[in-house]
Design a protein around this motif. Structure first.
Motif, PDB file in Angstrom:
ATOM      1  N   TRP A 366       0.813  -1.226   0.000  1.00  0.00           N
ATOM      2  CA  TRP A 366       0.000   0.000   0.000  1.00  0.00           C
ATOM      3  C   TRP A 366       0.842   1.271   0.000  1.00  0.00           C
ATOM      4  O   TRP A 366       0.298   2.383   0.048  1.00  0.00           O
ATOM      5  CB  TRP A 366      -0.938   0.009   1.213  1.00  0.00           C
ATOM      6  CG  TRP A 366      -0.237   0.226   2.531  1.00  0.00           C
ATOM      7  CD1 TRP A 366       0.398  -0.694   3.269  1.00  0.00           C
ATOM      8  CD2 TRP A 366      -0.129   1.474   3.238  1.00  0.00           C
ATOM      9  NE1 TRP A 366       0.925  -0.121   4.407  1.00  0.00           N
ATOM     10  CE2 TRP A 366       0.608   1.218   4.415  1.00  0.00           C
ATOM     11  CE3 TRP A 366      -0.566   2.766   2.998  1.00  0.00           C
ATOM     12  CZ2 TRP A 366       0.911   2.205   5.341  1.00  0.00           C
ATOM     13  CZ3 TRP A 366      -0.263   3.764   3.924  1.00  0.00           C
ATOM     14  CH2 TRP A 366       0.459   3.473   5.089  1.00  0.00           C
ATOM     15  N   TYR A 367       2.160   1.150  -0.162  1.00  0.00           N
ATOM     16  CA  TYR A 367       3.020   2.337  -0.060  1.00  0.00           C
ATOM     17  C   TYR A 367       2.658   3.406  -1.098  1.00  0.00           C
ATOM     18  O   TYR A 367       2.799   4.612  -0.852  1.00  0.00           O
ATOM     19  CB  TYR A 367       4.498   1.947  -0.215  1.00  0.00           C
ATOM     20  CG  TYR A 367       4.937   1.689  -1.631  1.00  0.00           C
ATOM     21  CD1 TYR A 367       5.574   2.673  -2.371  1.00  0.00           C
ATOM     22  CD2 TYR A 367       4.694   0.464  -2.251  1.00  0.00           C
ATOM     23  CE1 TYR A 367       5.959   2.447  -3.680  1.00  0.00           C
ATOM     24  CE2 TYR A 367       5.075   0.232  -3.554  1.00  0.00           C
ATOM     25  CZ  TYR A 367       5.710   1.227  -4.264  1.00  0.00           C
ATOM     26  OH  TYR A 367       6.081   1.005  -5.567  1.00  0.00           O
ATOM     27  N   PRO A 374       1.675  11.899   2.012  1.00  0.00           N
ATOM     28  CA  PRO A 374       2.830  11.417   2.791  1.00  0.00           C
ATOM     29  C   PRO A 374       3.008  12.031   4.172  1.00  0.00           C
ATOM     30  O   PRO A 374       3.736  11.477   4.992  1.00  0.00           O
ATOM     31  CB  PRO A 374       4.018  11.774   1.885  1.00  0.00           C
ATOM     32  CG  PRO A 374       3.533  12.941   1.079  1.00  0.00           C
ATOM     33  CD  PRO A 374       2.074  12.700   0.847  1.00  0.00           C
ATOM     34  N   HIS A 375       2.367  13.157   4.447  1.00  0.00           N
ATOM     35  CA  HIS A 375       2.614  13.843   5.721  1.00  0.00           C
ATOM     36  C   HIS A 375       1.456  13.711   6.705  1.00  0.00           C
ATOM     37  O   HIS A 375       1.463  14.345   7.761  1.00  0.00           O
ATOM     38  CB  HIS A 375       2.917  15.326   5.458  1.00  0.00           C
ATOM     39  CG  HIS A 375       4.053  15.552   4.514  1.00  0.00           C
ATOM     40  ND1 HIS A 375       5.339  15.139   4.789  1.00  0.00           N
ATOM     41  CD2 HIS A 375       4.077  16.102   3.272  1.00  0.00           C
ATOM     42  CE1 HIS A 375       6.126  15.449   3.769  1.00  0.00           C
ATOM     43  NE2 HIS A 375       5.384  16.027   2.834  1.00  0.00           N
ATOM     44  N   PRO A 380      -3.656   6.638   7.566  1.00  0.00           N
ATOM     45  CA  PRO A 380      -2.683   6.246   6.530  1.00  0.00           C
ATOM     46  C   PRO A 380      -2.696   7.171   5.317  1.00  0.00           C
ATOM     47  O   PRO A 380      -1.652   7.518   4.772  1.00  0.00           O
ATOM     48  CB  PRO A 380      -3.127   4.829   6.152  1.00  0.00           C
ATOM     49  CG  PRO A 380      -3.859   4.318   7.346  1.00  0.00           C
ATOM     50  CD  PRO A 380      -4.538   5.513   7.932  1.00  0.00           C
ATOM     51  N   PHE A 381      -3.884   7.567   4.877  1.00  0.00           N
ATOM     52  CA  PHE A 381      -4.007   8.499   3.759  1.00  0.00           C
ATOM     53  C   PHE A 381      -5.430   9.035   3.733  1.00  0.00           C
ATOM     54  O   PHE A 381      -6.376   8.376   4.183  1.00  0.00           O
ATOM     55  CB  PHE A 381      -3.675   7.827   2.420  1.00  0.00           C
ATOM     56  CG  PHE A 381      -4.532   6.635   2.106  1.00  0.00           C
ATOM     57  CD1 PHE A 381      -5.753   6.775   1.439  1.00  0.00           C
ATOM     58  CD2 PHE A 381      -4.145   5.356   2.487  1.00  0.00           C
ATOM     59  CE1 PHE A 381      -6.559   5.673   1.164  1.00  0.00           C
ATOM     60  CE2 PHE A 381      -4.938   4.247   2.211  1.00  0.00           C
ATOM     61  CZ  PHE A 381      -6.150   4.406   1.558  1.00  0.00           C
ATOM     62  N   LEU A 422     -11.206   3.633  -0.592  1.00  0.00           N
ATOM     63  CA  LEU A 422     -10.828   3.838  -1.988  1.00  0.00           C
ATOM     64  C   LEU A 422     -12.057   3.661  -2.868  1.00  0.00           C
ATOM     65  O   LEU A 422     -13.015   2.974  -2.482  1.00  0.00           O
ATOM     66  CB  LEU A 422      -9.744   2.844  -2.420  1.00  0.00           C
ATOM     67  CG  LEU A 422      -8.336   2.993  -1.830  1.00  0.00           C
ATOM     68  CD1 LEU A 422      -7.461   1.836  -2.297  1.00  0.00           C
ATOM     69  CD2 LEU A 422      -7.719   4.323  -2.216  1.00  0.00           C
ATOM     70  N   ASP A 423     -12.000   4.249  -4.056  1.00  0.00           N
ATOM     71  CA  ASP A 423     -13.103   4.054  -5.004  1.00  0.00           C
ATOM     72  C   ASP A 423     -12.592   3.464  -6.315  1.00  0.00           C
ATOM     73  O   ASP A 423     -13.203   3.651  -7.367  1.00  0.00           O
ATOM     74  CB  ASP A 423     -13.834   5.373  -5.262  1.00  0.00           C
ATOM     75  CG  ASP A 423     -12.948   6.429  -5.906  1.00  0.00           C
ATOM     76  OD1 ASP A 423     -11.727   6.188  -6.047  1.00  0.00           O
ATOM     77  OD2 ASP A 423     -13.476   7.494  -6.284  1.00  0.00           O
ATOM     78  N   ILE A 424     -11.475   2.744  -6.263  1.00  0.00           N
ATOM     79  CA  ILE A 424     -10.910   2.101  -7.447  1.00  0.00           C
ATOM     80  C   ILE A 424     -10.826   0.598  -7.201  1.00  0.00           C
ATOM     81  O   ILE A 424     -10.809   0.138  -6.051  1.00  0.00           O
ATOM     82  CB  ILE A 424      -9.503   2.655  -7.789  1.00  0.00           C
ATOM     83  CG1 ILE A 424      -8.546   2.495  -6.595  1.00  0.00           C
ATOM     84  CG2 ILE A 424      -9.588   4.106  -8.233  1.00  0.00           C
ATOM     85  CD1 ILE A 424      -7.113   2.898  -6.892  1.00  0.00           C
TER      86      ILE A 424
END
Length: 701
Positions: A366-367, A374-375, A380-381, A422-424
């Motif tokens: 998942w990186y 990133p901040h 996580p995001f 996520l929506d993908i």
């Protein structure tokens, strides 16, 4: 042994650790943590068709790894214990013909089956020997079939037959349940195994020429059996009968076409409660437990009263301790008492932390999502930022991760989608798999071969020393030039030196022509197409520059970096061969336009050199702030072409003719050439082969 940790199946190659290629792997029974990737097996398989931007071979690799099979799950029972022994088969039409059972050496029941018996040592010795072998080699048609009897028997629920249980080298844990019903009369591998170990045959399908003609090859191998009336013991068989036919010795299903038998017998199994129709996958749940320090801690604590308890979200993340002793073998976290000992989140009593850490592939799964945010120090995001950036348009990675990282990243994406983050459906729209960098290595047995650079083998090249000696750009150019990007690159210091000489030629060219090039650059409108004068040499250099722009525009989009570097080298040679006419503005402009175009084309591959030479031309803004150069297709058309003339395959002349010259005109010019006519004197011309605008081959006798 060297890693001191467990490995997923994907990380075992030829029975060796994927990192330590000379270290053997052995089987041990452990309690560990898994991600339930099998819940997504169908979707992971189905959605492969949507990955049109991925290489076909990678999609095929994932398809084979997931390995979908439709069949029937049938529950046999261990005779001595009554324990269920589920097997999966795609051929329920052969269920009445099973005469033994085969376990994969990796099957978790084996140890219990043989524990404390005289069969324990030979079986476990066999298991530990076979699991080190390559899985593809084990299942190869020409591989010798090997096995060990466990001393146990299973009961076939359809017939009540008592069949011996073996461990066999050709059975894989990835297939079905890791245990199979062996039908030697109708499976060639089972047939060879039965012949070797004296196991009887039982035929349950006979040929039927009217419905299913038998091949000539099969007919020769079963002729004696067929002539004898297809006896149930397979007497006369020289090979298994593997083609469709008619059910025989199959109870109430006798006389049924075997293809109908597949469905009918599967229905019967369900009705009788012996099993059920199902879909199986070779894909197994993802084992994430690792017995080492550097992974992400698994957030679980163990309490005698509460069992396994998740660490509360407010206490996450679990941070690895710093006061760890690495001097002893095994997982150092086991000895970090101050970290291991904790309190149960449920009852507050004494508890111990899970000391297994996660497979590092968990992080790489998942990186790319973290890059979008990133901040962020709270989650996580941010899903909104992920929506703005994802999916990744172009992903570049090694093909060795086709069934690891690339599959895991797809799995993570689908799970996070289902969690509403996520929506993908897929993480990477397009995929390019680059080749490995390899270098010769001498092994302990004295053999030398080119293998992947590896710290464990000690055959790596220190880039810092090469950059110090040759510069970063020469190193970059060599890596791009030495091989197509999707193929193996064999390291060569000589090749690096060649690219270093090329960068020096570029530098020397500017040193020798700096003032003329500056004047030429100053008098040509920036980033505009340059129109050369009437000079043939100017038009030829201009045509070469346009052709180079065309080639790199196509090659860079296709990742053909090696041919792109070659095209730049050809343009450099053309520039060095071109003589700038002193005081001739048109000549200076022509050279400057071609040189500036070459720097723009070279910038992505040799950025430092290109930027420096760009600045020395007096161009103020960075080369990377200028657009990619464009070309005019009309400039690629030559007024004249060079035709190579061969006589019986040997070159005898090069002729310059008009580009629109007919074949007859080329013949006429060739016959008038002095060297050609001299070699044809006294000879008979049999025929002339003309390749338009390229070659004329004269065949004589």
């Amino acid at each position: 042994h060297e890693c001191g940790t467990v490995l997923a199946n994907e990380q075992v190659h030829d029975g060796k650790c994927w990192r330590h290629t000379e270290t053997s792997v052995e089987i041990r029974q452990l309690k560990q943590w898994f991600f339930k990737i099998t819940d997504y097996a169908e979707e992971l398989l189905r959605d492969l068709k949507n990955l049109q931007g991925w290489p076909e071979h990678v999609r095929i690799m994932q398809e084979n790894w997931i390995g979908r099979s439709e069949g029937c799950l049938v529950r046999f029972k261990v005779e001595e214990t009554g324990e269920d022994l589920p097997i999966f088969t795609t051929r329920p039409d052969t269920l009445y013909g099973g005469t033994f059972m085969s376990f994969a050496p990796e099957h978790p029941m084996i140890r219990d089956l043989v524990a404390g018996s005289k069969f324990e040592k030979p079986v476990m010795d066999f298991v530990n020997r076979i699991v080190r072998q390559d899985r593809f080699m084990r299942t190869a048609e020409d591989q010798e079939k090997e096995g060990e009897f466990t001393g146990r028997y299973a009961i076939n629920p359809l017939t009540g037959d008592r069949v011996p249980i073996y461990v066999a080298n050709f059975v894989l844990m990835e297939y079905g349940t890791g245990a199979i019903m062996a039908v030697p009369a109708h499976d060639q591998r089972d047939f060879e195994f039965a012949q070797k170990y004296g196991i009887p045959l039982k035929t349950v399908i006979r040929p039927d020429d009217l419905a299913h003609p038998v091949s000539v090859e099969q007919r020769e191998k079963i002729a004696e059996w067929e002539i004898a009336g297809c006896p149930s013991d397979g007497a006369g068989m020289k090979a298994a009968f593997v083609e469709p036919g008619v059910q025989t010795h199959s109870g109430d299903f006798d006389g049924l076409p075997s293809r109908e038998g597949i469905l009918k017998i599967a229905q019967f199994v369900e009705e009788q409660g012996f099993g059920e129709r199902t879909v199986q996958h070779k894909l197994r749940d993802w084992l994430v437990s690792r017995q080492r320090y550097w992974g992400t801690p698994i957030p679980i604590v163990y309490c005698e009263d509460c069992g396994a308890v998740p660490v509360p979200e407010k206490e996450l993340p679990v941070v690895l301790p710093h006061d760890v002793d690495f001097s002893k073998e095994g997982n150092p976290l086991l000895m970090a008492e101050g970290w291991v000992n904790t309190a149960c989140p449920n009852c507050g009593k004494e508890a111990r932390r899970e000391t297994d850490t996660m497979d590092t592939f968990v992080d790489s799964s998942w990186y790319f999502l973290r890059f979008a945010d990133p901040h962020n120090d709270t989650i996580p995001f941010d899903p909104a930022r992920a929506k703005a950036w994802l999916p990744v348009g172009q992903y570049i990675g090694g093909v060795e991760h086709a069934c690891m990282h690339l599959l895991y990243a797809r799995f993570f994406t689908k799970v996070l989608r289902d969690l509403g983050m996520l929506d993908i459906d897929e993480p990477f729209e397009r995929l390019f798999t680059q080749g490995m960098v390899c270098k010769e290595h001498t092994f302990r047995d004295g053999t030398t071969r080119s293998v992947k650079m590896s710290k464990s083998l000690g055959n790596t090249v220190d880039p810092a020393s090469r950059i110090h000696d040759f510069g970063a750009d020469a190193l970059r150019l060599f890596i791009l030039f030495a091989a197509p990007a999707d193929q193996q690159l064999d390291w060569s210091d000589e090749g690096l030196q060649g690219c270093y000489r090329f960068t020096n030629r570029m530098w020397r060219y500017l040193n020798a022509n700096e003032e003329a090039l500056k004047r030429g650059v100053a008098s040509v409108k920036a980033d505009a197409l340059f129109t050369p004068g009437d000079s043939d040499v100017d038009r030829e250099l201009d045509r070469k520059a346009h052709d180079t722009i065309r080639r790199l525009t196509e090659d860079m989009n296709r990742f053909h970096f090696n041919t792109a570097v070659a095209a730049i080298m050809e343009l450099s040679n053309a520039l060095n061969a071109y003589r700038i006419r002193e005081g001739d503005t048109a000549s200076e402009q022509c050279a400057a336009w071609a040189f500036r175009a070459m720097l723009s084309l070279m910038a992505p591959m040799a950025p430092h050199l290109a930027e420096e030479l760009w600045a020395r031309l007096g161009l103020e803004s960075s080369i990377f702030q200028h657009p990619w150069p464009s070309y005019d297709p009309k400039r690629l058309v030559r007024d004249e072409v060079v035709i190579v003339v061969q006589i019986n395959g040997k070159m005898r002349a090069k002729l310059t003719v008009p580009a629109d010259a007919t074949e007859e005109q080329v013949h006429e010019v060739a016959m008038a050439d002095e060297n050609v006519s001299r070699h044809l004197e006294g000879q008979t011309v049999q025929k002339m082969i003309y390749v338009k605008k390229k070659l004329l081959n004269v065949v004589i006798r």
